[in-house]
Design an enzyme around this catalytic site. Sequence first.
Site, PDB file in Angstrom:
ATOM      1  N   ASP A 198      21.255  61.339  70.835  1.00 17.62           N
ATOM      2  CA  ASP A 198      19.984  60.628  70.847  1.00 17.62           C
ATOM      3  C   ASP A 198      20.069  59.422  71.795  1.00 17.62           C
ATOM      4  O   ASP A 198      21.076  58.710  71.805  1.00 17.62           O
ATOM      5  CB  ASP A 198      19.690  60.143  69.425  1.00 17.62           C
ATOM      6  CG  ASP A 198      18.293  59.596  69.275  1.00 17.62           C
ATOM      7  OD1 ASP A 198      17.336  60.339  69.553  1.00 17.62           O
ATOM      8  OD2 ASP A 198      18.145  58.422  68.872  1.00 17.62           O
ATOM      9  N   GLU A 250      20.105  63.388  75.450  1.00 16.12           N
ATOM     10  CA  GLU A 250      18.668  63.099  75.529  1.00 16.12           C
ATOM     11  C   GLU A 250      18.492  61.883  76.424  1.00 16.12           C
ATOM     12  O   GLU A 250      18.778  60.754  76.024  1.00 16.12           O
ATOM     13  CB  GLU A 250      18.091  62.801  74.139  1.00 16.12           C
ATOM     14  CG  GLU A 250      16.575  62.684  74.195  1.00 16.12           C
ATOM     15  CD  GLU A 250      15.964  61.530  73.409  1.00 16.12           C
ATOM     16  OE1 GLU A 250      14.744  61.536  73.239  1.00 16.12           O
ATOM     17  OE2 GLU A 250      16.689  60.606  72.993  1.00 16.12           O
TER      18      GLU A 250
HETATM   19  C1  NOJ Z   1      14.606  60.103  70.322  1.00 11.79           C
HETATM   20  C2  NOJ Z   1      14.266  60.984  69.171  1.00 11.79           C
HETATM   21  O1  NOJ Z   1      14.001  62.277  69.644  1.00 11.79           O
HETATM   22  C3  NOJ Z   1      13.083  60.358  68.490  1.00 11.79           C
HETATM   23  O2  NOJ Z   1      12.517  61.199  67.525  1.00 11.79           O
HETATM   24  C4  NOJ Z   1      13.519  59.046  67.889  1.00 11.79           C
HETATM   25  O3  NOJ Z   1      12.400  58.402  67.328  1.00 11.79           O
HETATM   26  C5  NOJ Z   1      14.139  58.134  68.950  1.00 11.79           C
HETATM   27  N1  NOJ Z   1      15.047  58.828  69.816  1.00 11.79           N
HETATM   28  C6  NOJ Z   1      14.874  56.990  68.293  1.00 11.79           C
HETATM   29  O4  NOJ Z   1      16.008  57.471  67.627  1.00 11.79           O
END
Ligand code: NOJ
Length: 534
Positions: A198, A250
């Site tokens: 993440d 991500e």
């Molecule tokens: C990216 C995640 O996909 C999202 O759902 C989340 O709110 C943020 N990162 C913070 O962790």
Amino acid sequence: MSEWWRDAAIYQVYVRSFADGDGDGTGDLAGVRSRLPYLAELGIDAIWFNPWYPSPMDDGGYDVSDFRDIEPVFGTLAEAEKLIQEAHNLGIRIIIDIVPNHCSDEHPWFKAALAAGPGSVERERFWFRDGRGDGPPNNWQSRFGGSAWTQAPDGQWFLHLYSSRQPDLNWTNPAVHEEFADVLRFWFNRGVDGFRIDVADGLVKEPGLPDVTDPNGRLPYSDLDGVHEIYREWRRIADSYPDKRVFVGEMWLPDPQRFAMYLRQDELHSAFNFDFLSCPWDATRLRQVVDATLAAHAPVNAPATWVLSNHDVTRHVTRYGRADTSFSFADRQHQAPTSLELGTRRARAAALLTLALPGGAYIYQGEELGLPEVEDLPDELRQDPVFTRTKGTDIGRDGCRVPLPWSGDAPPYGFNTTGTPPWLPQPATWASSTVESQTGDPASMLELYRSALQLRRTEPGLGDGPLDWLPHQPNGVLAFTRDGAFACVVNLSDQPVDLPPHTEILLASGPLDGARLPRDTAVWLHQATTPSSS
Ligand code: NOJ
């Protein structure tokens, strides 16, 4: 051991909304276990689970209070271990989310930091600072709206790039490195095949935490060079296992070259392709994204990935039916008029495009059912902190997180067997979208995905490998071959086009018009002759 992630079709499970085994209205691991045969039959290679850890659910589980256990509403650690084993028995690999940028304010570390007070070692695991005058230490904004700083009762401020219940961890502190190294091993030892990281670009902050001077330029909390050292550490851990354990990052980064730096051989194995997800339904723009993606990945020898939807963005059936078919967080469209018929036709074509491109592909739960965004949820039921922190200016992400319809004519559509209302209400119109009603219907989205995923396994050109654009195509047509024989043709123009010479049609996203490919339709075929590439 094969480099399985290079061509894997990975299905994203948002646990809360997938299947509710215990009948309390929230999805859980029992629900997932009961539906593993469905996923095996669909033909996916791996599952990516959104965070399944104990969490107050301020941000749907991205606020983790214990990285080594399972959220009790979802099940137990023992059950997760069984699930991993059962998935493996079906030939399905497991990727889980790891959230290293922040934790929950209910994580023991943060509670200890609040209790210990200014100057303590406990506070050094986070970003506590004195304010500037009466205000926060700098001008950073939370990605969910408002200031990125919240004041503790004793007057110090702590940093949170997301909600105020998600304090950012301080990666200059060796204790943070050690903790996450241990968490990685904890789950690798339990058999998980990989992690989705993440906010992978966000862990390192610029020393001194300077103000943001240009909100559209490089931010002092994104994509700093130091972050790569963390992934080198992590890669050494993954590589210490005899079989292939992987990372998918991500990162929403504007620069494909900077993006590719994360995919160097001693860092992450792959990353989500958000340029593709954000791209409008336009042949020229899509071709540019495909070319730029492949060009950026080639020098680091990483496989590309292709993503149309996830739990953060407007479902693509809805997007593709709008006048503006692109996606952007900054400019998220709310309830813009859409034609679901048009969106569905394009989503079907997009599925064949996505699954024919070189590399890995992600499928967000419900996309195989053609689910649209649910845009009319009552405000009082919305749970996304984006909605509350922006005071409703941004409607948030609940609309793509509505629980899946499995069977029957009315909510909860087999999501559970108790009839308990799901945590977000399902539309009354989803009877024809259930797995049950689509199964066996050759015109359904589900059968399209099943056929495409099956062909992905049997067609030698699909998955990893080269792509060659077919020359001399009409405007608005994307056409490429994967190994000379297999070709994918997508018509994004506004009129039917002739199909290239072929010996066999393998799959079409909609009815053909004789030997012509109608607009917003895609086809997979075997070519009659091997053309030279353009
Ligand atoms: C990216 C995640 O996909 C999202 O759902 C989340 O709110 C943020 N990162 C913070 O962790």
